[in-house]
Design a protein around this motif. Sequence first.
Motif, PDB file in Angstrom:
ATOM      1  N   THR A  49       0.844  -1.186   0.000  1.00  0.00           N
ATOM      2  CA  THR A  49       0.000   0.000   0.000  1.00  0.00           C
ATOM      3  C   THR A  49       0.881   1.239   0.000  1.00  0.00           C
ATOM      4  OG1 THR A  49      -1.731  -1.144   1.243  1.00  0.00           O
ATOM      5  CG2 THR A  49      -1.794   1.263   1.247  1.00  0.00           C
ATOM      6  N   ALA A  50       0.707   2.079  -1.021  1.00  0.00           N
ATOM      7  CA  ALA A  50       1.475   3.317  -1.119  1.00  0.00           C
ATOM      8  C   ALA A  50       0.656   4.459  -0.545  1.00  0.00           C
ATOM      9  CB  ALA A  50       1.821   3.608  -2.568  1.00  0.00           C
ATOM     10  N   THR A  51       1.314   5.324   0.200  1.00  0.00           N
ATOM     11  CA  THR A  51       0.684   6.520   0.750  1.00  0.00           C
ATOM     12  C   THR A  51       1.261   7.735   0.050  1.00  0.00           C
ATOM     13  OG1 THR A  51       0.392   5.471   2.906  1.00  0.00           O
ATOM     14  CG2 THR A  51       0.270   7.883   2.842  1.00  0.00           C
ATOM     15  N   PHE A  52       0.377   8.616  -0.401  1.00  0.00           N
ATOM     16  CA  PHE A  52       0.754   9.870  -1.055  1.00  0.00           C
ATOM     17  C   PHE A  52       0.246  11.017  -0.195  1.00  0.00           C
ATOM     18  CE2 PHE A  52       0.982   6.813  -4.412  1.00  0.00           C
ATOM     19  CZ  PHE A  52       1.976   7.274  -5.263  1.00  0.00           C
ATOM     20  N   SER A  53       1.109  12.016   0.052  1.00  0.00           N
ATOM     21  CA  SER A  53       0.755  13.146   0.908  1.00  0.00           C
ATOM     22  C   SER A  53       0.855  14.452   0.140  1.00  0.00           C
ATOM     23  CB  SER A  53       1.712  13.214   2.095  1.00  0.00           C
ATOM     24  OG  SER A  53       1.679  12.019   2.817  1.00  0.00           O
TER      25      SER A  53
END
Length: 98
Positions: A49-53
Amino acid sequence: MLATCGASLLSSTSAYAQDPLDDFPLVISCEYKGTYHAFYLSRVTKDGTATFSASDRIAGTITLDGKAKAVGGSDGGSCVGKTLKELRASGQAHDLKS
């Protein structure tokens, strides 16, 4: 038994890059409430799971074969519900060029 599980794990991940960060774009651009935001790749967990901020403390997640989700709310703008393939096709996913 352990060798079989290990071989199975290796064969199932062979389609992915050696470095999990290579599987995801560096930036995803999304329109949210009339403003365009650049969501930068922040992390990739062991489960893929990739998190983008982005600024304003907003973020989203996506997996290689899943759809983008907003973190902390259901209204995430023009990226929510799209796959990586759809984000790339619409020009919203931006990869690092060498």
